[in-house]
Write a protein that holds these residues in place. Sequence first.
Motif, PDB file in Angstrom:
ATOM      1  N   UNK A  51       0.832  -1.204   0.000  1.00  0.00           N
ATOM      2  CA  UNK A  51       0.000   0.000   0.000  1.00  0.00           C
ATOM      3  C   UNK A  51       0.865   1.252   0.000  1.00  0.00           C
ATOM      4  N   UNK A  52       1.900   1.251   0.844  1.00  0.00           N
ATOM      5  CA  UNK A  52       2.809   2.397   0.856  1.00  0.00           C
ATOM      6  C   UNK A  52       3.589   2.489  -0.447  1.00  0.00           C
ATOM      7  N   UNK A  53       4.040   1.340  -0.970  1.00  0.00           N
ATOM      8  CA  UNK A  53       4.774   1.344  -2.246  1.00  0.00           C
ATOM      9  C   UNK A  53       3.908   1.913  -3.366  1.00  0.00           C
ATOM     10  N   UNK A  54       2.620   1.612  -3.339  1.00  0.00           N
ATOM     11  CA  UNK A  54       1.708   2.111  -4.368  1.00  0.00           C
ATOM     12  C   UNK A  54       1.527   3.617  -4.257  1.00  0.00           C
ATOM     13  N   UNK A  55       1.394   4.122  -3.028  1.00  0.00           N
ATOM     14  CA  UNK A  55       1.320   5.570  -2.837  1.00  0.00           C
ATOM     15  C   UNK A  55       2.598   6.232  -3.354  1.00  0.00           C
ATOM     16  N   UNK A  56       3.747   5.654  -2.981  1.00  0.00           N
ATOM     17  CA  UNK A  56       5.020   6.195  -3.454  1.00  0.00           C
ATOM     18  C   UNK A  56       5.121   6.193  -4.959  1.00  0.00           C
ATOM     19  N   UNK A  57       4.656   5.111  -5.576  1.00  0.00           N
ATOM     20  CA  UNK A  57       4.674   4.995  -7.042  1.00  0.00           C
ATOM     21  C   UNK A  57       3.808   6.078  -7.666  1.00  0.00           C
ATOM     22  N   UNK A  58       2.587   6.246  -7.138  1.00  0.00           N
ATOM     23  CA  UNK A  58       1.662   7.233  -7.695  1.00  0.00           C
ATOM     24  C   UNK A  58       2.210   8.646  -7.572  1.00  0.00           C
ATOM     25  N   UNK A  59       2.966   8.910  -6.526  1.00  0.00           N
ATOM     26  CA  UNK A  59       3.532  10.249  -6.357  1.00  0.00           C
ATOM     27  C   UNK A  59       4.811  10.440  -7.173  1.00  0.00           C
ATOM     28  N   UNK A 217      -5.801  10.568   2.607  1.00  0.00           N
ATOM     29  CA  UNK A 217      -5.192  11.296   3.717  1.00  0.00           C
ATOM     30  C   UNK A 217      -3.794  10.763   4.025  1.00  0.00           C
ATOM     31  N   UNK A 218      -3.631   9.431   3.955  1.00  0.00           N
ATOM     32  CA  UNK A 218      -2.294   8.847   4.136  1.00  0.00           C
ATOM     33  C   UNK A 218      -1.353   9.323   3.037  1.00  0.00           C
ATOM     34  N   UNK A 219      -1.876   9.400   1.805  1.00  0.00           N
ATOM     35  CA  UNK A 219      -1.058   9.895   0.691  1.00  0.00           C
ATOM     36  C   UNK A 219      -0.637  11.343   0.931  1.00  0.00           C
ATOM     37  N   UNK A 220      -1.491  12.135   1.561  1.00  0.00           N
ATOM     38  CA  UNK A 220      -1.139  13.526   1.868  1.00  0.00           C
ATOM     39  C   UNK A 220       0.030  13.589   2.844  1.00  0.00           C
ATOM     40  N   UNK A 221       0.026  12.691   3.843  1.00  0.00           N
ATOM     41  CA  UNK A 221       1.142  12.648   4.795  1.00  0.00           C
ATOM     42  C   UNK A 221       2.432  12.243   4.097  1.00  0.00           C
ATOM     43  N   UNK A 222       2.339  11.255   3.197  1.00  0.00           N
ATOM     44  CA  UNK A 222       3.513  10.811   2.447  1.00  0.00           C
ATOM     45  C   UNK A 222       4.000  11.933   1.526  1.00  0.00           C
ATOM     46  N   UNK A 223       3.068  12.616   0.871  1.00  0.00           N
ATOM     47  CA  UNK A 223       3.436  13.693  -0.062  1.00  0.00           C
ATOM     48  C   UNK A 223       4.185  14.814   0.655  1.00  0.00           C
ATOM     49  N   UNK A 224       3.791  15.107   1.884  1.00  0.00           N
ATOM     50  CA  UNK A 224       4.502  16.142   2.651  1.00  0.00           C
ATOM     51  C   UNK A 224       5.954  15.736   2.887  1.00  0.00           C
ATOM     52  N   UNK A 225       6.168  14.501   3.351  1.00  0.00           N
ATOM     53  CA  UNK A 225       7.537  14.043   3.603  1.00  0.00           C
ATOM     54  C   UNK A 225       8.333  13.944   2.298  1.00  0.00           C
ATOM     55  N   UNK A 259      10.315  27.260   7.725  1.00  0.00           N
ATOM     56  CA  UNK A 259      10.333  27.488   6.279  1.00  0.00           C
ATOM     57  C   UNK A 259      10.220  26.169   5.515  1.00  0.00           C
ATOM     58  N   UNK A 260      10.989  25.160   5.922  1.00  0.00           N
ATOM     59  CA  UNK A 260      10.937  23.881   5.203  1.00  0.00           C
ATOM     60  C   UNK A 260       9.598  23.186   5.392  1.00  0.00           C
ATOM     61  N   UNK A 261       8.994  23.313   6.579  1.00  0.00           N
ATOM     62  CA  UNK A 261       7.691  22.694   6.796  1.00  0.00           C
ATOM     63  C   UNK A 261       6.627  23.316   5.897  1.00  0.00           C
ATOM     64  N   UNK A 262       6.639  24.619   5.816  1.00  0.00           N
ATOM     65  CA  UNK A 262       5.650  25.292   4.974  1.00  0.00           C
ATOM     66  C   UNK A 262       5.903  25.023   3.493  1.00  0.00           C
ATOM     67  N   UNK A 263       7.162  25.007   3.081  1.00  0.00           N
ATOM     68  CA  UNK A 263       7.456  24.669   1.687  1.00  0.00           C
ATOM     69  C   UNK A 263       6.976  23.259   1.348  1.00  0.00           C
ATOM     70  N   UNK A 264       7.185  22.315   2.279  1.00  0.00           N
ATOM     71  CA  UNK A 264       6.736  20.943   2.037  1.00  0.00           C
ATOM     72  C   UNK A 264       5.216  20.880   1.965  1.00  0.00           C
TER      73      UNK A 264
END
Length: 352
Positions: A51-59, A217-225, A259-264
């Motif tokens: 599931x995480x690999x798929x989110x990573x792939x999609x991003x 929502x999980x994808x949003x957390x991954x996208x931020x990191x 700054x980095x948190x807001x940019x992410x």
Amino acid sequence: MARSLNSVVRRLVRYFSSAASSLALLGAVSAGAVIEQDRETFEAVRKADLELATIGWRLSVPNASLCDRLEPGLGLQLHTLDQFDSDSRAAAGTYFGFATPVAVEGVVAGSPAERGGIRADDSLVRVGSIDIASLPGKPGTTQRLVATQLAIAALAPDAPIEVEVIRAGAPIKVTVQPVPACRSRFELLLSSGYNARADGTMVQISSQFLEEYTPEQAAAAVAHEFSHNILHHRDRLEARGVDFGMLSGFGTNVKYFRQTELQADLLSVYLLANAGYSPRASIDFWKRFGPSKAGGIFRSRSHPHWRDRVATLEAEIAKLETISARPMIPSLIAERSQPLSGDWQSLLIRAR
């Protein structure tokens, strides 16, 4: 899945007071023959890893044009027998059919690996010019797995790759045509807590996000990191000489981390939109996560308040909704080679 990931984590945590990663937690699995409890545990972890690999792939794939560090996107989720505790290694070897040190735990649906004919539980012998058995790695560690991932990432991002595997005891060769993808590893941390981090080459997120939040929502957390990696934040923070950990909330560290948190945050909504997720998933995530999970005196100093983050995201989403071009590339991408200025105030919109 017969048993939820949370129940698997609770079972494993009974054996461990703490764990650095899912690799350590897997040591709680019973030794010897593969029993039904082992099967449920192995499959629960496989499902979550994929599931995480798929989110990573999609991003990673739709946002390749936003990245200056690329890898051949194959859609493989790999694991190693060395990651299992010695007491559970025999059961894992039997269940997953390990014939070499590194094997395919899962294949992302619709990926080049799936189209090329690679299957879950294939054991890797060679990927392009990479002889898997010759890669360095201390027994009982994930060093060879990481070495495999890094070696594959260093191959040409869009050239055909011949892959040799062992499947049910028989050698098989296939040719896979990769697609360019942003270079980053995605690692699952089996934990009942909420942990997420990026170190420049890897995104790690705890299983609790996958269990308790919607896929978007999980994808949003991954996208931020993931945004931290794309923007080279670790390198740029180190260049500023900041202190990490608890000290991040003190002195001059604060302005750079904010700054980095807001940019992410800002980049994450573009990554989500380019990947076909709703960018508003980031809003939904923070409204659910923020009230109970984003507090703490030290974290509040280095990270903007969650309500302000929501307001900032709302404004950025309103901007990107007027853009028809795909992929959307924000101006932050052009600034990633510049030193951090510490100017976080100009990025932030205060909640009313």
